[in-house]
Scaffold this motif. Structure first.
Motif, PDB file in Angstrom:
ATOM      1  N   ASN A  54       0.825  -1.203   0.000  1.00 53.39           N
ATOM      2  CA  ASN A  54       0.000   0.000   0.000  1.00 53.39           C
ATOM      3  C   ASN A  54       0.862   1.257   0.000  1.00 53.39           C
ATOM      4  O   ASN A  54       0.557   2.224  -0.707  1.00 53.39           O
ATOM      5  CB  ASN A  54      -0.926   0.001   1.217  1.00 53.39           C
ATOM      6  N   MET A  55       1.930   1.241   0.763  1.00 53.16           N
ATOM      7  CA  MET A  55       2.801   2.415   0.858  1.00 53.16           C
ATOM      8  C   MET A  55       3.489   2.708  -0.473  1.00 53.16           C
ATOM      9  O   MET A  55       3.614   3.866  -0.874  1.00 53.16           O
ATOM     10  CB  MET A  55       3.834   2.225   1.969  1.00 53.16           C
ATOM     11  N   VAL A  56       3.926   1.664  -1.178  1.00 54.10           N
ATOM     12  CA  VAL A  56       4.555   1.844  -2.485  1.00 54.10           C
ATOM     13  C   VAL A  56       3.598   2.569  -3.426  1.00 54.10           C
ATOM     14  O   VAL A  56       3.990   3.478  -4.161  1.00 54.10           O
ATOM     15  CB  VAL A  56       4.978   0.477  -3.089  1.00 54.10           C
ATOM     16  N   LYS A  57       2.344   2.181  -3.360  1.00 57.23           N
ATOM     17  CA  LYS A  57       1.325   2.740  -4.246  1.00 57.23           C
ATOM     18  C   LYS A  57       0.888   4.146  -3.819  1.00 57.23           C
ATOM     19  O   LYS A  57       0.809   5.052  -4.635  1.00 57.23           O
ATOM     20  CB  LYS A  57       0.115   1.801  -4.266  1.00 57.23           C
ATOM     21  N   ASN A  58       0.626   4.326  -2.522  1.00 56.39           N
ATOM     22  CA  ASN A  58       0.014   5.567  -2.036  1.00 56.39           C
ATOM     23  C   ASN A  58       0.973   6.600  -1.446  1.00 56.39           C
ATOM     24  O   ASN A  58       0.621   7.770  -1.332  1.00 56.39           O
ATOM     25  CB  ASN A  58      -1.059   5.243  -0.995  1.00 56.39           C
ATOM     26  N   GLU A  59       2.160   6.174  -1.047  1.00 58.55           N
ATOM     27  CA  GLU A  59       3.125   7.080  -0.400  1.00 58.55           C
ATOM     28  C   GLU A  59       4.515   6.892  -1.011  1.00 58.55           C
ATOM     29  O   GLU A  59       5.477   6.573  -0.316  1.00 58.55           O
ATOM     30  CB  GLU A  59       3.170   6.825   1.105  1.00 58.55           C
ATOM     31  N   PRO A  60       4.668   7.091  -2.313  1.00 59.48           N
ATOM     32  CA  PRO A  60       5.938   6.772  -2.984  1.00 59.48           C
ATOM     33  C   PRO A  60       7.146   7.557  -2.480  1.00 59.48           C
ATOM     34  O   PRO A  60       8.282   7.116  -2.665  1.00 59.48           O
ATOM     35  CB  PRO A  60       5.650   7.081  -4.451  1.00 59.48           C
ATOM     36  N   ASP A  61       6.934   8.682  -1.821  1.00 54.87           N
ATOM     37  CA  ASP A  61       8.055   9.484  -1.322  1.00 54.87           C
ATOM     38  C   ASP A  61       8.459   9.138   0.111  1.00 54.87           C
ATOM     39  O   ASP A  61       9.391   9.724   0.654  1.00 54.87           O
ATOM     40  CB  ASP A  61       7.721  10.976  -1.422  1.00 54.87           C
ATOM     41  N   PHE A  62       7.753   8.203   0.725  1.00 56.07           N
ATOM     42  CA  PHE A  62       8.040   7.839   2.114  1.00 56.07           C
ATOM     43  C   PHE A  62       9.387   7.136   2.247  1.00 56.07           C
ATOM     44  O   PHE A  62      10.079   7.289   3.247  1.00 56.07           O
ATOM     45  CB  PHE A  62       6.917   6.937   2.649  1.00 56.07           C
ATOM     46  N   CYS A  63       9.764   6.377   1.228  1.00 54.23           N
ATOM     47  CA  CYS A  63      11.009   5.604   1.279  1.00 54.23           C
ATOM     48  C   CYS A  63      11.656   5.602  -0.094  1.00 54.23           C
ATOM     49  O   CYS A  63      10.971   5.367  -1.095  1.00 54.23           O
ATOM     50  CB  CYS A  63      10.704   4.173   1.705  1.00 54.23           C
ATOM     51  N   PRO A  64      12.963   5.829  -0.186  1.00 50.97           N
ATOM     52  CA  PRO A  64      13.632   5.816  -1.493  1.00 50.97           C
ATOM     53  C   PRO A  64      13.582   4.447  -2.177  1.00 50.97           C
ATOM     54  O   PRO A  64      13.701   4.362  -3.398  1.00 50.97           O
ATOM     55  CB  PRO A  64      15.072   6.234  -1.190  1.00 50.97           C
ATOM     56  N   LEU A  65      13.387   3.376  -1.431  1.00 48.66           N
ATOM     57  CA  LEU A  65      13.306   2.044  -2.032  1.00 48.66           C
ATOM     58  C   LEU A  65      11.989   1.821  -2.778  1.00 48.66           C
ATOM     59  O   LEU A  65      11.907   0.956  -3.649  1.00 48.66           O
ATOM     60  CB  LEU A  65      13.477   0.957  -0.963  1.00 48.66           C
ATOM     61  N   TYR A  66      10.974   2.584  -2.421  1.00 45.94           N
ATOM     62  CA  TYR A  66       9.661   2.391  -3.041  1.00 45.94           C
ATOM     63  C   TYR A  66       9.688   2.598  -4.554  1.00 45.94           C
ATOM     64  O   TYR A  66       8.968   1.933  -5.275  1.00 45.94           O
ATOM     65  CB  TYR A  66       8.625   3.330  -2.432  1.00 45.94           C
ATOM     66  N   LYS A  67      10.524   3.514  -5.025  1.00 51.01           N
ATOM     67  CA  LYS A  67      10.544   3.785  -6.479  1.00 51.01           C
ATOM     68  C   LYS A  67      10.948   2.557  -7.279  1.00 51.01           C
ATOM     69  O   LYS A  67      10.567   2.411  -8.437  1.00 51.01           O
ATOM     70  CB  LYS A  67      11.422   4.990  -6.806  1.00 51.01           C
ATOM     71  N   ASP A  68      11.700   1.643  -6.652  1.00 51.17           N
ATOM     72  CA  ASP A  68      12.105   0.394  -7.306  1.00 51.17           C
ATOM     73  C   ASP A  68      11.280  -0.804  -6.817  1.00 51.17           C
ATOM     74  O   ASP A  68      11.613  -1.949  -7.114  1.00 51.17           O
ATOM     75  CB  ASP A  68      13.589   0.120  -7.046  1.00 51.17           C
ATOM     76  N   ASN A  69      10.208  -0.520  -6.045  1.00 52.58           N
ATOM     77  CA  ASN A  69       9.356  -1.561  -5.474  1.00 52.58           C
ATOM     78  C   ASN A  69      10.211  -2.588  -4.706  1.00 52.58           C
ATOM     79  O   ASN A  69       9.992  -3.788  -4.770  1.00 52.58           O
ATOM     80  CB  ASN A  69       8.523  -2.253  -6.549  1.00 52.58           C
ATOM     81  N   LYS A  70      11.197  -2.073  -3.967  1.00 57.72           N
ATOM     82  CA  LYS A  70      12.144  -2.918  -3.248  1.00 57.72           C
ATOM     83  C   LYS A  70      11.901  -2.823  -1.740  1.00 57.72           C
ATOM     84  O   LYS A  70      11.698  -1.733  -1.205  1.00 57.72           O
ATOM     85  CB  LYS A  70      13.574  -2.481  -3.578  1.00 57.72           C
ATOM     86  N   LYS A  71      11.971  -3.960  -1.078  1.00 62.21           N
ATOM     87  CA  LYS A  71      11.807  -4.009   0.370  1.00 62.21           C
ATOM     88  C   LYS A  71      13.165  -3.887   1.064  1.00 62.21           C
ATOM     89  O   LYS A  71      14.168  -4.385   0.569  1.00 62.21           O
ATOM     90  CB  LYS A  71      11.171  -5.339   0.785  1.00 62.21           C
ATOM     91  N   CYS A  72      13.163  -3.283   2.233  1.00 62.02           N
ATOM     92  CA  CYS A  72      14.381  -3.183   3.041  1.00 62.02           C
ATOM     93  C   CYS A  72      14.656  -4.488   3.779  1.00 62.02           C
ATOM     94  O   CYS A  72      15.781  -4.756   4.182  1.00 62.02           O
ATOM     95  CB  CYS A  72      14.277  -2.025   4.025  1.00 62.02           C
ATOM     96  N   HIS A  73      13.624  -5.287   3.978  1.00 67.94           N
ATOM     97  CA  HIS A  73      13.730  -6.580   4.649  1.00 67.94           C
ATOM     98  C   HIS A  73      12.997  -7.614   3.814  1.00 67.94           C
ATOM     99  O   HIS A  73      11.869  -7.385   3.385  1.00 67.94           O
ATOM    100  CB  HIS A  73      13.110  -6.534   6.052  1.00 67.94           C
TER     101      HIS A  73
END
Length: 140
Positions: free
Chosen positions: A37-56
């Motif tokens: 949901n965050m990747v879709k709705n909050e793309p600026d929350f985490c720099p990894l979201y732009k690559d649809n990549k998880k930190c864990h």
């Protein structure tokens, strides 16, 4: 970027998301912070979201506690080791899944193997709408 700068920026990002969720229950808020949901709705929350990549690498990754309340940092360092390295961050619970990044003159906590704060059960137990309150002990 220093730990302190990151800490303040992340708290601000969290607060901005929370402003959108004021009419939601605790469970609804936790649900909103699911990775997908965050990747879709909050793309600026985490720099990894732009690559649809998880930190864990885990199923059901929840980003509510993007940083762990058990993490401790000190920008000037906690101590110098016998071999001259500065220890900048540690895990307060010594998670068996934690590790250290060790460089020529520094040591940083490596939390990439630990998923403790990214489970809904842990988040519910430590929940507070104010991210800074949950994270109040990370500054040492």
């Amino acid at each position: 970027m220093t730990y302190e700068e990151w800490f303040l920026k992340q708290g601000e990002l969290h607060a901005n998301v929370m402003k959108k969720l004021t009419n939601k229950s605790k469970d609804e808020i936790i649900e909103y912070f699911k990775f997908e949901n965050m990747v879709k709705n909050e793309p600026d929350f985490c720099p990894l979201y732009k690559d649809n990549k998880k930190c864990h690498d885990m199923e059901d990754l929840n980003c509510y506690l993007c940083a762990c309340p058990n993490f401790r940092f000190k920008d000037e360092g906690f101590e110098k080791t016998a071999d001259g390295k500065t220890l900048y961050s540690v895990c307060n619970i010594n998670s068996r899944d934690g590790a250290q990044y060790i460089g020529e003159d520094y040591i940083h906590q490596n939390c990439s193997g630990c998923i403790v704060p990214h489970r809904a059960k842990y988040i519910k137990k430590n929940f507070n709408t104010n991210w800074f309150e949950v994270m109040k002990d990370v500054r040492s």
